[in-house]
Design a protein around this motif. Sequence first.
Motif, PDB file in Angstrom:
ATOM      1  N   ALA A 133      -5.813 -57.932 -36.798  1.00 55.38           N
ATOM      2  CA  ALA A 133      -6.114 -57.566 -38.192  1.00 55.38           C
ATOM      3  C   ALA A 133      -4.679 -57.213 -38.878  1.00 55.38           C
ATOM      4  CB  ALA A 133      -6.699 -56.239 -37.976  1.00 55.38           C
ATOM      5  N   ILE A 134      -3.675 -56.699 -38.239  1.00 52.52           N
ATOM      6  CA  ILE A 134      -2.274 -56.622 -38.817  1.00 52.52           C
ATOM      7  C   ILE A 134      -1.714 -58.059 -39.074  1.00 52.52           C
ATOM      8  CG2 ILE A 134      -0.072 -56.138 -38.246  1.00 52.52           C
ATOM      9  CD1 ILE A 134      -0.993 -53.469 -36.987  1.00 52.52           C
ATOM     10  N   GLY A 135      -2.064 -59.005 -38.092  1.00 52.79           N
ATOM     11  CA  GLY A 135      -1.529 -60.383 -38.505  1.00 52.79           C
ATOM     12  C   GLY A 135      -1.883 -61.016 -39.576  1.00 52.79           C
ATOM     13  N   PHE A 136      -3.559 -60.837 -39.826  1.00 53.16           N
ATOM     14  CA  PHE A 136      -4.269 -61.450 -41.035  1.00 53.16           C
ATOM     15  C   PHE A 136      -3.610 -60.630 -42.377  1.00 53.16           C
ATOM     16  CE2 PHE A 136      -7.564 -61.313 -44.139  1.00 53.16           C
ATOM     17  CZ  PHE A 136      -7.854 -62.809 -44.285  1.00 53.16           C
ATOM     18  N   ALA A 137      -3.680 -59.463 -42.313  1.00 48.90           N
ATOM     19  CA  ALA A 137      -3.146 -58.517 -43.382  1.00 48.90           C
ATOM     20  C   ALA A 137      -1.695 -58.892 -43.669  1.00 48.90           C
ATOM     21  CB  ALA A 137      -3.322 -57.141 -43.091  1.00 48.90           C
ATOM     22  N   SER A 138      -0.724 -59.055 -42.844  1.00 53.61           N
ATOM     23  CA  SER A 138       0.583 -59.362 -42.791  1.00 53.61           C
ATOM     24  C   SER A 138       0.763 -60.761 -43.705  1.00 53.61           C
ATOM     25  CB  SER A 138       1.494 -59.260 -41.575  1.00 53.61           C
ATOM     26  OG  SER A 138       1.500 -57.994 -41.334  1.00 53.61           O
ATOM     27  N   MET A 139      -0.067 -61.775 -43.272  1.00 48.44           N
ATOM     28  CA  MET A 139       0.035 -63.119 -43.745  1.00 48.44           C
ATOM     29  C   MET A 139      -0.346 -62.992 -45.330  1.00 48.44           C
ATOM     30  SD  MET A 139      -1.934 -66.411 -42.408  1.00 48.44           S
ATOM     31  CE  MET A 139      -3.524 -65.868 -42.846  1.00 48.44           C
ATOM     32  N   ILE A 140      -1.505 -62.213 -45.570  1.00 51.63           N
ATOM     33  CA  ILE A 140      -1.760 -62.438 -46.987  1.00 51.63           C
ATOM     34  C   ILE A 140      -1.031 -61.380 -47.872  1.00 51.63           C
ATOM     35  CG2 ILE A 140      -3.560 -61.195 -48.342  1.00 51.63           C
ATOM     36  CD1 ILE A 140      -4.577 -63.746 -47.028  1.00 51.63           C
ATOM     37  N   ALA A 141      -0.451 -60.452 -47.257  1.00 52.12           N
ATOM     38  CA  ALA A 141       0.746 -59.833 -48.062  1.00 52.12           C
ATOM     39  C   ALA A 141       1.851 -60.501 -48.051  1.00 52.12           C
ATOM     40  CB  ALA A 141       1.125 -58.553 -47.078  1.00 52.12           C
ATOM     41  N   ALA A 142       2.337 -61.184 -47.221  1.00 55.66           N
ATOM     42  CA  ALA A 142       3.565 -62.227 -47.399  1.00 55.66           C
ATOM     43  C   ALA A 142       3.252 -63.232 -48.458  1.00 55.66           C
ATOM     44  CB  ALA A 142       3.655 -62.753 -46.099  1.00 55.66           C
TER      45      ALA A 142
END
Length: 337
Positions: free
Chosen positions: A4-13
């Motif tokens: 979940a953090i990985g996906f959210a971080s990718m979208i944020a970046a």
Amino acid sequence: MNPAIGFASMIAALSAVILGAFLTWALMPLLRRYALARPNARSSHKVPTPQGAGIAVIGATLVVATCALGPTAPALQALLPLFAATIVIGIVGAVDDIRPIPVLPRFALQALCVGAVVLTLPSDQQIIPALPLWLERAALLIGGLWFVNLVNFMDGLDWMTVAETLPVTLALVVFGLIGALSESPALLAAALGGAMLGFAPFNRPGAAKVFLGDVGSLPIGLLLGWCLLQLALQGHSAAALLLPLYYLADSTLTLLRRMLRRERFWMAHRSHFYQRATDNGFPVREVVGQVCLLNLALAALAGASIALRSTVVDILLLGIGSVLVAVVLRRFARPRI
């Protein structure tokens, strides 16, 4: 692993890359008119260049981080003091970019911003529980103030802050993915790294169209420092030291050297190791490239520290990191062969 953090971080970046690049481009005409940095004896650039793109980088970071965490989320509400301090210290930097502020008022305003962040930390969070809380908080205030300023001092070459920020923020996101760092600093690091990546094409060595300015370097130092503090508070102090070790060494050794020579160390200069490297014949791209590779190596050592979780191993890894930094500093201090 926390997907979940990985996906959210990718979208944020990705969002921060796009927003950071767009805001930098949109601000260029205004910066050319009101915030032109003219070359002087201490400059690394040769032609007048607009500064102040930090407005775009910090704006994109805060907007994307807010959206990623959720405008009404408790995690975001806990970050409001940090975001407020980031905006205030950015305003201080913006004013200083246009009309320099005297040293003492500028330092006092920076201390106020760092102090606001330190004082709002939960009282049950400590890096060294054996220390009195007031003593650790005082040390964090001094260390945070120094970190904010050293990031500003080190922002003296095209791509230098990019070469520092991208490896550090990437490592922080990875640490969030494996559960060594909580969600808030991981997402904030992803947003900051993305915003810096969006700014990077406008700051290419030899063809830089704009600089960050103090409006960028000061709040970047505050945000990075807070993320590293969160890593230390979660029991990974060695990793939190390893990630910014090159910046810490270059700036601190330079300050001590200037103090020993009884120079006015609070005045602008160009005697940092990375600046001496360009005077010694190193192309800017080679300097920032070596710094980036060094930071990636330090990030790998920080990852090993988190994975192995041993005091003896931490001491060994800090020693290895110090040797790597010393090799680069020594090379920068000598004429290029």
